[in-house]
Design an enzyme around this catalytic site. Sequence first.
Site, PDB file in Angstrom:
ATOM      1  N   SER A  50      -0.309  21.306  22.687  1.00 39.98           N
ATOM      2  CA  SER A  50      -1.574  21.745  23.280  1.00 39.98           C
ATOM      3  C   SER A  50      -1.904  23.207  23.050  1.00 39.98           C
ATOM      4  CB  SER A  50      -1.543  21.469  24.782  1.00 39.98           C
ATOM      5  OG  SER A  50      -0.449  22.141  25.363  1.00 39.98           O
ATOM      6  N   LEU A 141       8.071  23.025  22.006  1.00 35.04           N
ATOM      7  CA  LEU A 141       7.992  23.288  23.446  1.00 35.04           C
ATOM      8  C   LEU A 141       8.358  24.740  23.718  1.00 35.04           C
ATOM      9  CD1 LEU A 141       9.715  20.294  25.292  1.00 35.04           C
ATOM     10  CD2 LEU A 141       7.386  20.476  24.438  1.00 35.04           C
ATOM     11  N   TYR A 237      15.446  40.555  22.155  1.00 31.94           N
ATOM     12  CA  TYR A 237      15.258  39.170  21.703  1.00 31.94           C
ATOM     13  C   TYR A 237      16.491  38.606  20.985  1.00 31.94           C
ATOM     14  CZ  TYR A 237      12.690  34.962  20.591  1.00 31.94           C
ATOM     15  OH  TYR A 237      12.293  33.655  20.539  1.00 31.94           O
TER      16      TYR A 237
HETATM   17  P1  NAI Z   1       2.941  27.863  23.773  1.00 35.48           P
HETATM   18  O1  NAI Z   1       3.138  28.275  25.177  1.00 35.48           O
HETATM   19  O2  NAI Z   1       1.669  28.222  23.098  1.00 35.48           O
HETATM   20  O3  NAI Z   1       3.108  26.271  23.657  1.00 35.48           O
HETATM   21  C1  NAI Z   1       4.091  25.582  24.384  1.00 35.48           C
HETATM   22  C2  NAI Z   1       3.788  24.101  24.401  1.00 35.48           C
HETATM   23  O4  NAI Z   1       4.844  23.430  25.100  1.00 35.48           O
HETATM   24  C3  NAI Z   1       2.486  23.728  25.122  1.00 35.48           C
HETATM   25  O5  NAI Z   1       1.860  22.690  24.403  1.00 35.48           O
HETATM   26  C4  NAI Z   1       2.976  23.192  26.468  1.00 35.48           C
HETATM   27  O6  NAI Z   1       2.109  22.232  27.064  1.00 35.48           O
HETATM   28  C5  NAI Z   1       4.267  22.525  26.024  1.00 35.48           C
HETATM   29  N1  NAI Z   1       5.222  22.290  27.113  1.00 35.48           N
HETATM   30  C6  NAI Z   1       5.857  23.198  27.888  1.00 35.48           C
HETATM   31  N2  NAI Z   1       6.678  22.560  28.764  1.00 35.48           N
HETATM   32  C7  NAI Z   1       6.549  21.239  28.524  1.00 35.48           C
HETATM   33  C8  NAI Z   1       7.127  20.068  29.097  1.00 35.48           C
HETATM   34  N3  NAI Z   1       8.012  20.122  30.074  1.00 35.48           N
HETATM   35  N4  NAI Z   1       6.745  18.866  28.607  1.00 35.48           N
HETATM   36  C9  NAI Z   1       5.834  18.768  27.609  1.00 35.48           C
HETATM   37  N5  NAI Z   1       5.268  19.842  27.028  1.00 35.48           N
HETATM   38  C10 NAI Z   1       5.625  21.054  27.478  1.00 35.48           C
HETATM   39  O7  NAI Z   1       4.208  28.410  22.962  1.00 35.48           O
HETATM   40  P2  NAI Z   1       4.480  28.872  21.460  1.00 35.48           P
HETATM   41  O8  NAI Z   1       4.472  30.336  21.415  1.00 35.48           O
HETATM   42  O9  NAI Z   1       3.644  28.097  20.512  1.00 35.48           O
HETATM   43  O10 NAI Z   1       6.003  28.437  21.297  1.00 35.48           O
HETATM   44  C11 NAI Z   1       6.435  27.312  20.559  1.00 35.48           C
HETATM   45  C12 NAI Z   1       7.752  27.617  19.881  1.00 35.48           C
HETATM   46  O11 NAI Z   1       7.546  28.656  18.921  1.00 35.48           O
HETATM   47  C13 NAI Z   1       8.848  28.128  20.826  1.00 35.48           C
HETATM   48  O12 NAI Z   1      10.072  27.588  20.418  1.00 35.48           O
HETATM   49  C14 NAI Z   1       8.833  29.625  20.571  1.00 35.48           C
HETATM   50  O13 NAI Z   1      10.065  30.225  20.874  1.00 35.48           O
HETATM   51  C15 NAI Z   1       8.549  29.647  19.094  1.00 35.48           C
HETATM   52  N6  NAI Z   1       8.084  30.934  18.557  1.00 35.48           N
HETATM   53  C16 NAI Z   1       7.053  31.625  19.130  1.00 35.48           C
HETATM   54  C17 NAI Z   1       6.662  32.859  18.621  1.00 35.48           C
HETATM   55  C18 NAI Z   1       5.546  33.643  19.234  1.00 35.48           C
HETATM   56  O14 NAI Z   1       5.400  34.823  18.919  1.00 35.48           O
HETATM   57  N7  NAI Z   1       4.726  33.059  20.071  1.00 35.48           N
HETATM   58  C19 NAI Z   1       7.316  33.435  17.423  1.00 35.48           C
HETATM   59  C20 NAI Z   1       8.329  32.592  16.853  1.00 35.48           C
HETATM   60  C21 NAI Z   1       8.701  31.400  17.424  1.00 35.48           C
END
Ligand code: NAI
Length: 398
Positions: A50, A141, A237
């Site tokens: 999402s 997630l 981090y």
């Molecule tokens: P985000 O917060 O935009 O998306 C998280 C998603 O997980 C959402 O769709 C949310 O609804 C879902 N979610 C959370 N708990 C849930 C549950 N219990 N059941 C079902 N869905 C659930 O996060 P983002 O930033 O896209 O993170 C995704 C991955 O990317 C993570 O592993 C993060 O560590 C990694 N990442 C993020 C970076 C950044 O700068 N934002 C950089 C590199 C990696």
Amino acid sequence: MIIHPVIKGQVAKSCHPVGCGQAVAEQIAYVSRAPQIAKGPRKVLVLGASSGFGLASRISLAFGGARADTIGVAFERGPSDKGVGSAGWYNLIHFSHMARKEGLIARNFVGDAFAPDMRAKVADYIRNEFGGSVDLVVYSLATGARPDPETGELVRSTIKPIGTATRGYTINLEKDFLEEQCLEPATDQEIKDTVKVMGGEDWQSWISFLKGEGLLAEGFETLAFSYIGPERTYDIYHHGTLGRAKADLHQTADRIDAALKAQKGQAHVVVCKALVTKASVFIPGLSPYLLALFRVMKEMGLHEGCIEQMQRLYADTLYRADGTIPVDAERLVRIDDREQRADVQEKVAALLDKMTPETFRSIGDYEGYKGDFMKLNGFGLESVDYEADVDLDRYRME
Ligand code: NAI
Ligand code: NA
């Protein structure tokens, strides 16, 4: 109703359904004109679909050349007497509406991806209505808590250094200032809990479960996302609790990869660039780095957001015409290459040396950072009339 932005600290307490739709439409427009995915997957499951990288993956795989049918799982809130609900709720609705208009299947499951009954529901759907198997599972997630699969007790992650305390600035998006925080080192229990929540265990159990149910196609792929960053962010981090969870994720990829060999499957961790998402604004100490990074990468014409990163991942790296996947010495797929360039990091370091609570708005790209945060919640989009009445009844999850 008329909907205005409400921010508390790092959290958006409202979102704009029309703006969320516009933001999804912009991402679709971007991938439609970007270099296309040559030979991508047709049937995809996205866990965490999402927002952030998960949403961008789904958009890229549906509209960026592969024309994939997608299942999206996410934890979001719809409108209620408590408020308009969460941006991700509207993102799911807008995405599936637009995908279905293109003749693609786009099914959403809203609820807890950690729960066994969610797994069962998704498996039934794949078996009975999605053609019987998936070609790709994207695990995206990001969460602060997870019920322990054995005991059912809620386990919480913490974002802390390991070994020694560190100081760092966090951005207060509500009041537009930098607050200095002292972060005490994590206890062993906090490290363990963070690995439990953000490490690879749940990813592995999803894949083992789907494999056991016979729902993974021959040549199946799965991936999860990680961050490493430059040395000056290691304390908070890479060498901290989150980095420990990511190390576990990297090992998990190798284990899943080995278990998929018989069916010519593969598992990869993709190392991404640091970006503003609902999850990342919580990482204390990282915000000044992001402000400097955004300024430098934009000035050098190298900046990417989630959607640019994901389209490049699928078109240039994972589904290349020649079928190879470039990886580093640790078998990681690197799309953080531009962030990690020496010339970028040199300029970032110079800016960070000058960044203080007094100067951060002129030294760093605060406007860009906050603009991205607002946009995640459907605010600040040029084409949206924010004084117009929004009819929430129009938005139904199907
Ligand atoms: P985000 O917060 O935009 O998306 C998280 C998603 O997980 C959402 O769709 C949310 O609804 C879902 N979610 C959370 N708990 C849930 C549950 N219990 N059941 C079902 N869905 C659930 O996060 P983002 O930033 O896209 O993170 C995704 C991955 O990317 C993570 O592993 C993060 O560590 C990694 N990442 C993020 C970076 C950044 O700068 N934002 C950089 C590199 C990696
Ligand atoms: Na995501």
